[in-house]
Design an enzyme around this catalytic site. Structure first.
Site, mmCIF file in Angstrom:
data_model
loop_
_atom_site.group_PDB
_atom_site.id
_atom_site.type_symbol
_atom_site.label_atom_id
_atom_site.label_comp_id
_atom_site.label_asym_id
_atom_site.label_seq_id
_atom_site.Cartn_x
_atom_site.Cartn_y
_atom_site.Cartn_z
ATOM 1 N N GLU A 1 3.223 1.986 2.317
ATOM 2 C CA GLU A 1 3.868 2.250 3.611
ATOM 3 C C GLU A 1 5.331 1.857 3.546
ATOM 4 O OE1 GLU A 1 1.912 0.265 6.833
ATOM 5 O OE2 GLU A 1 0.152 1.551 6.736
ATOM 6 N N LYS B 1 15.523 40.528 -5.767
ATOM 7 C CA LYS B 1 14.341 39.940 -6.377
ATOM 8 C C LYS B 1 13.193 40.140 -5.423
ATOM 9 C CE LYS B 1 14.896 35.340 -4.532
ATOM 10 N NZ LYS B 1 15.162 33.946 -4.715
ATOM 11 N N GLY C 1 14.016 29.476 -12.131
ATOM 12 C CA GLY C 1 13.505 30.821 -12.429
ATOM 13 C C GLY C 1 14.366 31.938 -11.843
ATOM 14 N N THR C 2 14.731 31.801 -10.575
ATOM 15 C CA THR C 2 15.503 32.855 -9.898
ATOM 16 C C THR C 2 16.813 33.126 -10.638
ATOM 17 O OG1 THR C 2 14.582 32.139 -7.788
ATOM 18 C CG2 THR C 2 16.596 33.471 -7.687
ATOM 19 N N ARG D 1 13.208 26.184 3.097
ATOM 20 C CA ARG D 1 12.864 27.557 2.692
ATOM 21 C C ARG D 1 11.700 28.108 3.503
ATOM 22 N NH1 ARG D 1 12.851 26.516 -3.689
ATOM 23 N NH2 ARG D 1 12.389 24.433 -2.911
ATOM 24 N N ASP E 1 0.818 -1.224 0.000
ATOM 25 C CA ASP E 1 0.000 0.000 0.000
ATOM 26 C C ASP E 1 0.850 1.273 0.000
ATOM 27 O OD1 ASP E 1 1.061 -0.061 2.499
ATOM 28 O OD2 ASP E 1 -0.826 0.293 3.570
HETATM 29 C C1 R5P Z 1 15.554 31.284 -2.399
HETATM 30 O O1 R5P Z 1 15.545 31.982 -1.404
HETATM 31 C C2 R5P Z 1 16.612 30.296 -2.726
HETATM 32 O O2 R5P Z 1 17.871 30.709 -2.265
HETATM 33 C C3 R5P Z 1 16.684 30.014 -4.229
HETATM 34 O O3 R5P Z 1 17.087 31.204 -4.891
HETATM 35 C C4 R5P Z 1 15.341 29.601 -4.774
HETATM 36 O O4 R5P Z 1 14.720 28.696 -3.919
HETATM 37 C C5 R5P Z 1 15.512 28.972 -6.126
HETATM 38 O O5 R5P Z 1 14.243 28.577 -6.576
HETATM 39 P P1 R5P Z 1 13.890 28.579 -8.117
HETATM 40 O O6 R5P Z 1 15.016 27.889 -8.831
HETATM 41 O O7 R5P Z 1 12.585 27.843 -8.200
HETATM 42 O O8 R5P Z 1 13.747 29.997 -8.551
#
Ligand code: R5P
Length: 330
Positions: free
Chosen positions: A53, A207, A242-243, A110, A51
């Site tokens: 577990e 950012k 993305g960041t 985070r 299941d």
């Molecule tokens: C954010 O505070 C972390 O240091 C990273 O910059 C972030 O978690 C990266 O996430 P993603 O790649 O989804 O933008």
């Protein structure tokens, strides 16, 4: 790895006798690499019931032994945490004398503060689970924020991916180098890298994260000069990418000649690979703190450096009672 042969010989027999190494299923390759460096056996005690577990059965006597559990709590995050908790519980009930958990990537880190009303501090909740299960010590690698060590009273040593990443960056002999952070929280780390790389400067890209939308961020502005410089962006993790991709674009618009990335944890969630491939980022260096998918390992833009020697040394230092700050903390 520079654990001297004499030191290894002296402690090896006692060490093998008194220790048990376990890994869950989240990154067994890393765990085996660590065990190989330590000349020790690594046990994989996890399986699943029909299941779903999780079942843990440790084949080794742990009575009065020091148990080391290596388990990044990476994707599938909740299963990885549960495997970790159950291994700790099994070790404690089997009368282990000490249980050191080595969590190269700490899932939920985070969510380390109450950034708005009616939200949990998930990282604290996970730490409580680990402590209550019976862990006696936590080792992490580039935990998202150092103050998380205060979520528990058991010893918590945080190591840095820079130990493994710096030699790889240095080997590229990049001239006119500027180290940049893609957010305020990473500025100290970027400054440390800049110093150790003898870079000509540090930059910070602001950012603004939209807390209503997960993993969405906007590059807003920057401090520092990057015109005609080669930039290396350092971050604790690359999740969706993305960041870093937005920060790289911003830096190139500000006149940077090139942008590379060094991130400790390469999560590569969602379509991170596609985003990175189509970005102007020249290279991404990550560690093997989490298990990397074959398509990540094969990707020409991505270079992987191992943290196995660092974590093997950490295990060895705990056994011998040596200081971490002497040679493990860069
Ligand atoms: C954010 O505070 C972390 O240091 C990273 O910059 C972030 O978690 C990266 O996430 P993603 O790649 O989804 O933008």
């Amino acid at each position: 790895m520079a654990i001297s042969r004499t030191s290894l010989r002296k402690t090896l027999s006692k060490f093998v006798e008194n220790s048990v190494l376990l890994t869950g299923r989240s990154n067994p390759q890393l765990a085996h690499d660590i065990a190989k460096l330590l000349h020790q056996q690594m046990f994989e005690p996890i399986s699943s019931f029909a299941d779903g577990e999780i079942r843990v059965r440790i084949p080794q006597n742990m009575r009065r032994r020091h148990v080391f559990i290596i388990q990044p709590t990476s994707t599938p995050v909740n299963d990885s945490i549960m495997e970790l908790i159950l291994m700790i519980d099994a070790a404690r009930r089997a009368s282990a004398s000490e249980i050191t958990v080595i969590i190269p990537y700490f899932g939920y880190s985070r969510q380390d503060r109450k950034e708005r009303s009616r939200v949990p501090i998930s990282s604290s909740a996970v730490t409580n689970m680990i402590t209550n299960a019976g862990a006696s010590r936590i080792i992490t690698l580039d935990i998202h924020s150092d103050q998380q060590q205060g979520f528990t009273t058991i010893p918590w040593d945080n190591l840095y991916g820079s130990y493994s990443l710096l030699p790889a960056i240095k080997s590229e002999k990049i001239s006119d180098l500027v180290v940049a952070s893609p957010d305020k929280g990473g500025l100290l780390q970027a400054t440390k890298y800049a110093k150790l790389l003898n870079a000509s400067g540090v930059a910070l890209v602001y950012k603004q994260r939209d807390i209503e939308v997960n993993n969405k961020s906007e590059a807003m502005g920057m401090i520092g000069k990057v015109r005609d410089k080669r930039v290396i962006l350092v971050d604790d993790m690359l999740d969706t990418g993305g960041t870093l991709v937005k920060a790289a674009k911003y830096l190139l618009n500000k006149g940077a000649l090139s942008v590379r990335v060094a991130a400790t944890h390469g999560l590569f969630s969602g379509n991170a690979l596609a985003i990175i491939n189509s970005s102007e980022i020249e290279e991404v260096i990550v560690t093997d703190s989490v298990r990397l998918r074959p398509e990540v390992l094969k990707n020409k833009k991505i270079k992987v450096v191992t943290v196995a020697p660092l974590l093997a040394k950490a295990v060895h230092h705990i056994q011998t009672g040596e200081s971490f700050s002497k040679d493990l903390i860069l």
